[in-house]
Design a protein around this motif. Structure first.
Motif, PDB file in Angstrom:
ATOM      1  N   ILE A 170       0.867  -1.171   0.000  1.00 18.76           N
ATOM      2  CA  ILE A 170       0.000   0.000   0.000  1.00 18.76           C
ATOM      3  C   ILE A 170       0.907   1.225   0.000  1.00 18.76           C
ATOM      4  CG2 ILE A 170      -1.840   1.270   1.178  1.00 18.76           C
ATOM      5  CD1 ILE A 170      -2.521  -1.282   2.674  1.00 18.76           C
ATOM      6  N   MET A 171       0.624   2.174  -0.899  1.00 14.31           N
ATOM      7  CA  MET A 171       1.437   3.386  -0.965  1.00 14.31           C
ATOM      8  C   MET A 171       0.558   4.622  -0.816  1.00 14.31           C
ATOM      9  SD  MET A 171       4.244   2.638  -3.991  1.00 14.31           S
ATOM     10  CE  MET A 171       3.056   2.586  -5.316  1.00 14.31           C
ATOM     11  N   TYR A 172       1.105   5.609  -0.130  1.00 13.17           N
ATOM     12  CA  TYR A 172       0.508   6.950  -0.139  1.00 13.17           C
ATOM     13  C   TYR A 172       1.667   7.914  -0.374  1.00 13.17           C
ATOM     14  CZ  TYR A 172      -2.483  10.900   0.617  1.00 13.17           C
ATOM     15  OH  TYR A 172      -3.200  12.065   0.409  1.00 13.17           O
ATOM     16  N   ALA A 173       1.823   8.322  -1.651  1.00 10.72           N
ATOM     17  CA  ALA A 173       2.972   9.139  -2.067  1.00 10.72           C
ATOM     18  C   ALA A 173       4.253   8.394  -1.694  1.00 10.72           C
ATOM     19  CB  ALA A 173       2.899  10.526  -1.453  1.00 10.72           C
ATOM     20  N   ASP A 174       5.105   8.970  -0.819  1.00  9.52           N
ATOM     21  CA  ASP A 174       6.369   8.318  -0.492  1.00  9.52           C
ATOM     22  C   ASP A 174       6.288   7.399   0.712  1.00  9.52           C
ATOM     23  OD1 ASP A 174       5.953  10.617   1.067  1.00  9.52           O
ATOM     24  OD2 ASP A 174       8.069  10.714   1.596  1.00  9.52           O
ATOM     25  N   ASP A 175       5.118   7.276   1.330  1.00 13.19           N
ATOM     26  CA  ASP A 175       4.939   6.357   2.460  1.00 13.19           C
ATOM     27  C   ASP A 175       4.419   5.024   1.930  1.00 13.19           C
ATOM     28  OD1 ASP A 175       5.702   8.079   4.624  1.00 13.19           O
ATOM     29  OD2 ASP A 175       3.843   9.172   4.297  1.00 13.19           O
ATOM     30  N   THR A 176       5.113   3.953   2.276  1.00 17.21           N
ATOM     31  CA  THR A 176       4.784   2.626   1.751  1.00 17.21           C
ATOM     32  C   THR A 176       4.689   1.619   2.891  1.00 17.21           C
ATOM     33  OG1 THR A 176       5.982   3.120  -0.298  1.00 17.21           O
ATOM     34  CG2 THR A 176       5.522   0.809   0.161  1.00 17.21           C
ATOM     35  N   VAL A 177       3.686   0.741   2.815  1.00 17.17           N
ATOM     36  CA  VAL A 177       3.554  -0.374   3.746  1.00 17.17           C
ATOM     37  C   VAL A 177       3.632  -1.665   2.948  1.00 17.17           C
ATOM     38  CG1 VAL A 177       2.156  -1.503   5.507  1.00 17.17           C
ATOM     39  CG2 VAL A 177       2.062   0.978   5.268  1.00 17.17           C
ATOM     40  N   ILE A 178       4.545  -2.537   3.345  1.00 15.91           N
ATOM     41  CA  ILE A 178       4.672  -3.870   2.752  1.00 15.91           C
ATOM     42  C   ILE A 178       4.285  -4.874   3.832  1.00 15.91           C
ATOM     43  CG2 ILE A 178       6.276  -5.522   1.710  1.00 15.91           C
ATOM     44  CD1 ILE A 178       8.000  -3.037   0.929  1.00 15.91           C
ATOM     45  N   PHE A 179       3.290  -5.712   3.567  1.00 18.23           N
ATOM     46  CA  PHE A 179       2.849  -6.633   4.620  1.00 18.23           C
ATOM     47  C   PHE A 179       2.620  -8.031   4.074  1.00 18.23           C
ATOM     48  CE2 PHE A 179      -0.883  -4.586   2.900  1.00 18.23           C
ATOM     49  CZ  PHE A 179      -1.887  -5.546   2.897  1.00 18.23           C
ATOM     50  N   PHE A 180       2.882  -9.010   4.957  1.00 18.09           N
ATOM     51  CA  PHE A 180       2.796 -10.426   4.580  1.00 18.09           C
ATOM     52  C   PHE A 180       2.122 -11.178   5.710  1.00 18.09           C
ATOM     53  CE2 PHE A 180       4.475 -14.755   4.542  1.00 18.09           C
ATOM     54  CZ  PHE A 180       4.203 -15.138   3.231  1.00 18.09           C
ATOM     55  N   SER A 181       1.277 -12.142   5.358  1.00 14.75           N
ATOM     56  CA  SER A 181       0.523 -12.912   6.354  1.00 14.75           C
ATOM     57  C   SER A 181       0.824 -14.399   6.225  1.00 14.75           C
ATOM     58  CB  SER A 181      -0.979 -12.673   6.189  1.00 14.75           C
ATOM     59  OG  SER A 181      -1.298 -11.311   6.366  1.00 14.75           O
ATOM     60  N   SER A 182       0.963 -15.042   7.363  1.00 15.12           N
ATOM     61  CA  SER A 182       1.207 -16.484   7.406  1.00 15.12           C
ATOM     62  C   SER A 182       0.875 -17.001   8.796  1.00 15.12           C
ATOM     63  CB  SER A 182       2.673 -16.789   7.071  1.00 15.12           C
ATOM     64  OG  SER A 182       2.972 -18.143   7.289  1.00 15.12           O
TER      65      SER A 182
END
Length: 205
Positions: A160-172
């Motif tokens: 998920i990105m909002y301009a230069d802020d990014t969230v990378i997420f993984f589920s397991s």
């Protein structure tokens, strides 16, 4: 001192022109579906709220299925100031911008200078060779186009990105797998940033 950055002081006519160009640009991006669906910044019907709602819903959905979610919150160092003009123009060309548009944006970014004002004193003007103009209408849109292909370097996770802020997420269901995959994504992201002449803000990531 490290947090100070130039803000573009633009004349009214320039802002009117930028608004007209931005209107055409947004229409072009929408018609040809150019912006990544993961980008919520500076686009119609998207906001920080829509990004956060999507993120929390994904966490809840995986939690209901018995899976853990790990997230990497990425912040870029002086992101708007470090965009290289030549590489930005190259990306606009790849998005199918015609020659007249490329020439206009090249001219828009060229021949800018900056000064430091302290009281009544001004420094010697220095050329601005990198970055999109902060305080402008087109600057944020040009930045989102520059990082539009960032999700291409992510192999296992959601982005998920909002301009230069990014969230990378993984589920397991396995904590070790979450840790392993996110570390692999961080390595891939680091290589992408290096190739695009951007830097991680290690204090805020």
């Amino acid at each position: 001192m490290d947090n100070y950055r130039p803000i573009s002081i633009l004349p009214v006519l320039s802002k009117i022109l930028e608004k007209a160009v931005n209107s055409q640009l947004q229409q072009y991006l929408k018609t040809f579906d150019i912006l990544s669906p993961t980008q919520s910044g500076f686009r119609q019907h998207h906001s920080t709220e829509s990004a956060v709602i999507y993120f929390t819903d994904e966490i809840r959905r995986h939690a209901d299925a018995g899976r853990l979610t790990g997230a990497l919150f990425v912040d870029l160092k002086k992101a708007f100031d470090t965009v290289p003009h030549k590489e930005l123009i190259s990306k606009l060309e790849r998005f199918g911008f015609v020659d007249n548009s490329i020439a206009w944006f090249t001219n828009y970014l060229s021949n800018r200078s900056q000064v430091v004002s302290l009281g009544s004193n001004l420094s010697v003007p220095m050329p601005v060779e990198n970055g999109v103009p902060q305080g402008s209408i087109l600057g944020p849109v040009l930045f989102t186009l520059y990082i539009n292909d960032l999700p291409s370097c992510i192999n296992f996770s959601n982005v998920i990105m909002y301009a230069d802020d990014t969230v990378i997420f993984f589920s397991s269901a396995q904590l070790m797998e979450v840790e392993l995959k996110l570390n692999m994504e961080l390595t891939s992201l680091s290589e992408w940033l290096c190739g695009n002449k951007l830097l991680l803000n290690l204090k805020k990531t």
